[in-house]
Design an enzyme around this catalytic site. Sequence first.
Site: not given
Ligand code: NAD
Ligand code: UD1
Length: 354
Positions: A127, A151, A155
């Site tokens: 991330s 968190y 990572k």
């Molecule tokens: P998500 O929660 O929708 O998907 C994660 C999946 O992993 C879920 O289906 C959950 O049931 C499964 N899981 C979690 N722990 C497990 C375990 N111990 N054993 C088996 N299954 C397990 O999340 P996502 O948004 O699809 O994210 C996927 C990956 O990407 C995560 O590692 C997350 O940290 C990373 N990531 C997500 C974002 C985001 O904004 N969505 C941003 C940066 C990184």
């Molecule tokens: C957040 C997490 C980051 C994670 C990412 C996953 C925090 C501090 N950071 O990032 O660690 O990897 O999500 O996608 O939680 N905002 C509003 N109103 C809302 C929600 C968000 O104004 O109800 C604003 C936030 O202040 C920010 C932007 O929208 O400026 C994006 O927010 P968000 O979607 O939560 O993502 P990140 O903060 O970038």
Amino acid sequence: MGVLRILVTGGAGYIGTHTLVEVLAAGHEAHVIDNLGNSRPAALARVRQLTNRGFGFTRADLRDQEAVAALVAGFRPEAVIHFAGLKAVGESVADPLGYFDNNVAGTLSLLRALRESACRRFVFSSSATVYGDPDYLPIDEDHPRRVANPYGRTKLQVEEILGDLARADPSWSIALLRYFNPVGAHPSGRIGEDPVGIPNNLMPFITQVATGRRAALNVFGTDYDTPDGTGVRDYIHVTDLARAHLAAVDWTVVDWTVVDGGDGAGRGCAAFNLGTGRGTSVLEMARAFEEVSGREIPLVRAPRRRGDVASCYADPGKALRELGWRAELGLAEMCASSWHWQSGNPEGYPEDEL
Ligand code: NAD
Ligand code: UD1
């Protein structure tokens, strides 16, 4: 390019399902392991319908060493895409041990099982959170890494473990994919992001305001040093993100003629930013969504959210140079697909659908 057996951990989740669609469409064979802790069986059923392709599914926790070892021995993956993890920042502050156990110990269990196999190709969901409050913009992969919460630390720790592994055994090819802000849904509207409870992230909150489930969007901070005073992020369409995983898997293969037996000399461990390179403010996103959906998004000025940074966007040049990937979809597609998914599934996935 050829076809591989790919193990997808966390494949029932938001990014996992969208990637699974692309993996299957490219002709690869897939097996998902997921404990369904943050996802539903309906998501996988819908991937099957969308792709008209079968894939294996094991409902198990990654920390269940026996289950993972049996799966790896039986499926014999040639590459792994590792999504499984917990991702809620606030929850990680409240329960750091739970996060280290799930995200770090879960990854170790998976890596131990792989050590007993021939598979040395690994793609990890990292991330942009590993960059913390950025020193400069756009952020490239050489930007110093720092973390602000447990968190983020999970990572960073997994990135470091994978780096050490590749240094110890040069047959590994490991891609650390640093996602910026994934949003959007599959254009069919059949799969999408389905957060539990009140969404923390901007896009799911906006779509829930649009369906009337929430009254207004709280804009967290209107006094940032940004063009309109609201936070700026690099939003990336989940379909673009999904395709980047295919490009990363291809990159892990050094020689397609010896796929099953391993490559001998791998590519080592390398990080790639996955973003568009373009920053969008909260107000811009709300306006873009209103335009696409025709719904009004009432705004309420709110204080800054703790831990938020003013601006964060990627230099995605390395992914283009080395993976041959770049994001192609813009804000309009991100908003339209999110709205298509949310309006067709206002309560998310049905609990009883299989
Ligand atoms: P998500 O929660 O929708 O998907 C994660 C999946 O992993 C879920 O289906 C959950 O049931 C499964 N899981 C979690 N722990 C497990 C375990 N111990 N054993 C088996 N299954 C397990 O999340 P996502 O948004 O699809 O994210 C996927 C990956 O990407 C995560 O590692 C997350 O940290 C990373 N990531 C997500 C974002 C985001 O904004 N969505 C941003 C940066 C990184
Ligand atoms: C957040 C997490 C980051 C994670 C990412 C996953 C925090 C501090 N950071 O990032 O660690 O990897 O999500 O996608 O939680 N905002 C509003 N109103 C809302 C929600 C968000 O104004 O109800 C604003 C936030 O202040 C920010 C932007 O929208 O400026 C994006 O927010 P968000 O979607 O939560 O993502 P990140 O903060 O970038």
